[in-house]
Design an enzyme around this catalytic site. Structure first.
Site, short mmCIF file in Angstrom:
data_model
loop_
_atom_site.label_atom_id
_atom_site.label_comp_id
_atom_site.label_asym_id
_atom_site.label_seq_id
_atom_site.Cartn_x
_atom_site.Cartn_y
_atom_site.Cartn_z
N GLU A 30 18.76 -71.43 -8.06
CA GLU A 30 18.80 -72.10 -9.12
C GLU A 30 18.72 -73.59 -9.10
OE1 GLU A 30 21.88 -68.97 -11.89
OE2 GLU A 30 22.88 -70.76 -10.89
N GLU A 72 19.48 -62.16 -12.20
CA GLU A 72 20.90 -62.47 -12.27
C GLU A 72 20.94 -62.12 -13.70
OE1 GLU A 72 23.14 -65.69 -11.13
OE2 GLU A 72 22.21 -65.96 -9.00
#
Length: 631
Positions: free
Chosen positions: A144, A300
């Site tokens: 991320e 995710e």
């Protein structure tokens, strides 16, 4: 290999006897891929240059024996405490000059050469040890990027910014011209005088702000590229990716998309938002667009509640399954979760997982198990894809520039793009998101929302698209500035002013954003608009709707002009939803745009992927599906 199904696995949080249970329950749930090592740097390198891989060897061996593949992370997302203690200069700095502390995650400056050197050393060790391991199917770089530290204003960042600017402009004269530094006595005599746009008394140079956005996205991308180069060198057979975060403002994902072997996305819709499934559909379509139509991985998501909202509402029964199939219908080739086993300590102990605190007899695990069985029945859908006839241009430069201070009004770029997407979603019409400057010939209809700054070349490309038979819709606050944020010699709309047949004389945002204006004309007998209006002069276009109220009464609000064999439409206001619906219906009339499948109910999504039609119920009412009603 069949569709990926699994999640982040953090075995370093557990003892080896738990690992045995994990593998057994993964097999029961149908898990075939897990992401390992995302936050394991401190375990892999407990002190400077001391690497400990025995535990990871055992974990990968257990997984491989069980037939479970691994998306192995490079573990560089969270530097260990010993590195911070020895080199506090790696820590990021805010715009106010505050150096942040460790003890969290992502506590590194992307500009820090020290951080990059240590990260590169770790990646090299991992690649050399595991590059030929039979369990590894791909590399997961970092995690991320930019999620917590998207912009760093350190002195080292200032050095990097100057180098980036020198590369972009060549010399200081080029920068002065691009930035318009004769304004406010900002003229520079050397790149050494330039600083990041830290906190200042008032407005900072707009082009400096935009360039710092570009530079910061590129700096994080350079971190990725440095790890990628090592992996390409040592493990050329393995694909490489990193996880995106939806439609994330700080990073220009168009530039990132060309650097990954497949798109990965992390998605956390709010269960308390009754329309989150529409924003999620839009995100899925953006991911498909970033990958040029190729399959992507939902890397995710949560099985139920997260831990970071003010109120962490759980997903109702069935919502996890609906989200999974929505992603697959819109191009996903893998359904992954954060995380496999729910943590019992740390900041994410209340974040839901595939295997929750309550164990395998819980509702969540039983839903996970059922989903795994269903996904195992979809081995061929991975190869299927569908084409769209409608495109929406999504542009990060425009997003960054439009939401700067000092503009005519506050405009939420993404929210307004969403108003267009919503109308096509409600009609089951597939939309592709495309980059400004892309080839558009295969689309019947192209929406250009708020392309606030763009080059004349992009404008000419759109004009060419319309002249060759396409329908182009340009919204207000598009082509106002060039790519240096200057007003062009041709004025607002640049080369498109002639194509559209209108001239913008003045901006007229409404004093209150929720105020309304009435519209009337051939398009709609009585419509409405909100928040924004423009005073435009019509120069050869047909007026489809005009303002009715006040000073704008009689002025054009929506126009259309034929150009070549196509048409160019300008929308000078923010249409209210009911009026937008009428307008989109008009756009679709007599155009070669077909719905993906039949429409059943407002909360039921039907999507065609290749030859497969998915029907997904996002609501709570009973709905009867009758495929024979198609068409």
């Amino acid at each position: 290999m069949s569709m990926w199904f699994g999640g982040d696995y953090n075995p370093e949080q557990w003892s080896p006897d738990v690992w045995e249970e994990d593998v057994r329950l993964m097999q029961r749930a149908g898990v075939n891929v897990v992401t390992v090592g995302v936050f394991a740097w401190a375990m892999l390198e407990p002190s400077d240059g001391q690497f400990e891989f025995d535990w990871l060897d055992e974990v990968l061996g257990r997984l491989n024996k069980a037939g479970i593949k691994v998306f192995l992370a490079t573990a560089t997302a969270s530097p260990p405490p010993w590195l911070v203690a020895a080199h506090p200069d790696i820590l990021p700095v805010t715009a106010t000059g505050v150096r942040l502390s460790g003890g969290s995650r992502q506590h590194y400056s992307p500009h820090s050469r020290t951080y990059r050197q240590y990260a590169a050393r770790l990646v090299r060790e991992l690649a050399q040890r595991y590059g030929s391991h039979p369990a590894i199917v791909a590399w997961h770089v970092n995690n991320e990027y930019g999620g917590h530290i998207a912009r760093c204003y350190s002195d080292e960042g200032a050095i990097g910014f100057r180098a980036w600017l020198a590369s972009r402009y060549g010399d200081i004269a080029g920068l002065n011209a691009a930035w318009g530094t004769t304004f406010w006595s900002q003229r520079y005599t050397s790149f050494a005088e330039i600083e990041p746009p830290r906190v200042a008394p008032t407005f900072i140079n707009p082009t400096q702000l935009l360039d710092f956005e570009r530079f910061s996205s590129d700096a994080l991308l350079e971190c990725y590229r440095e790890e990628l180069a090592i992996l390409r060198e040592l493990t050329p057979r393995l694909p490489v990716s990193t996880n995106f975060m939806g439609i994330f403002k700080p990073l220009d994902y168009w530039k990132w998309a060309s650097e990954v072997d497949f798109i990965c996305d992390d998605s956390y819709p709010d269960p308390s938002d009754p329309l989150s499934y529409i924003s999620e559909a839009m995100t899925c379509d953006v991911m498909r667009g970033l990958g040029s139509g190729r399959g992507w991985i939902l890397a995710e998501q949560a099985t139920s509640a997260v831990n970071w909202r003010d109120r962490n509402v759980p997903k109702p029964p069935g919502a996890m399954r609906a989200k999974a199939f929505q992603a697959i219908a819109r191009g996903a080739n893998g359904i992954m979760f954060f995380q496999w086993r729910q943590s019992i300590f740390g900041s994410e102990k209340f974040h839901s997982a595939m295997l929750p605190h309550q164990g395998p007899n819980s509702r969540i695990f039983l839903e996970v198990e059922a989903l795994g069985k269903e996904l195992a029945l979809l081995p061929t859908v991975k190869e299927e894809r569908s084409d769209a006839s409608v495109a929406i241009i999504l542009d990060w430069d425009a997003w960054w520039a439009l939401e700067q201070p000092g503009n005519p009004a506050t405009i939420d770029y993404l929210a307004n793009v969403r108003t267009w997407y919503d109308e096509f979603y409600r009609r089951n019409i597939r939309v592709d998101f495309v980059r400004a400057g892309s080839e558009l010939a295969r689309y019947s209809l192209v929406i250009v929302p708020h392309l606030f700054c763009a080059s004349d070349d992009i404008a000419r490309g759109l004009a060419d698209y319309a002249s060759k038979g396409g329908t182009m819709v340009v919204t207000y606050q598009s082509f106002i500035l060039d790519d240096n944020l200057h007003i062009g010699e041709a004025g607002y709309l640049g080369p498109l002013s002639t194509v559209l047949g209108v001239c913008i004389e003045e901006f007229a945002p409404l004093a209150l954003p929720d105020s309304t204006l009435s519209l009337s004309g051939p398009l709609v007998a009585l419509g409405s608009a909100t928040s924004w209006a423009e005073v435009i002069r019509v120069e050869g276009a047909e007026v489809l709707a005009s303002f009715v109220d006040g000073d704008l009464s009689g002025r054009a609000a929506i126009t259309r002009k034929s150009t070549g064999s196509g048409s160019a439409i300008y929308v000078a206001t923010q249409l209210a939803q009911e009026t937008m619906a009428i307008f989109v219906d008009e756009l679709l009339t007599n155009r070669d745009v077909e719905p993906d499948a039949w429409q059943i109910d407002d909360e039921v999504e039907t999507v065609r992927r290749g030859t497969t039609i998915f029907t997904i119920d996002h609501g709570s009412r009973d709905v009867t599906v009758r495929p024979a009603e198609s068409k």
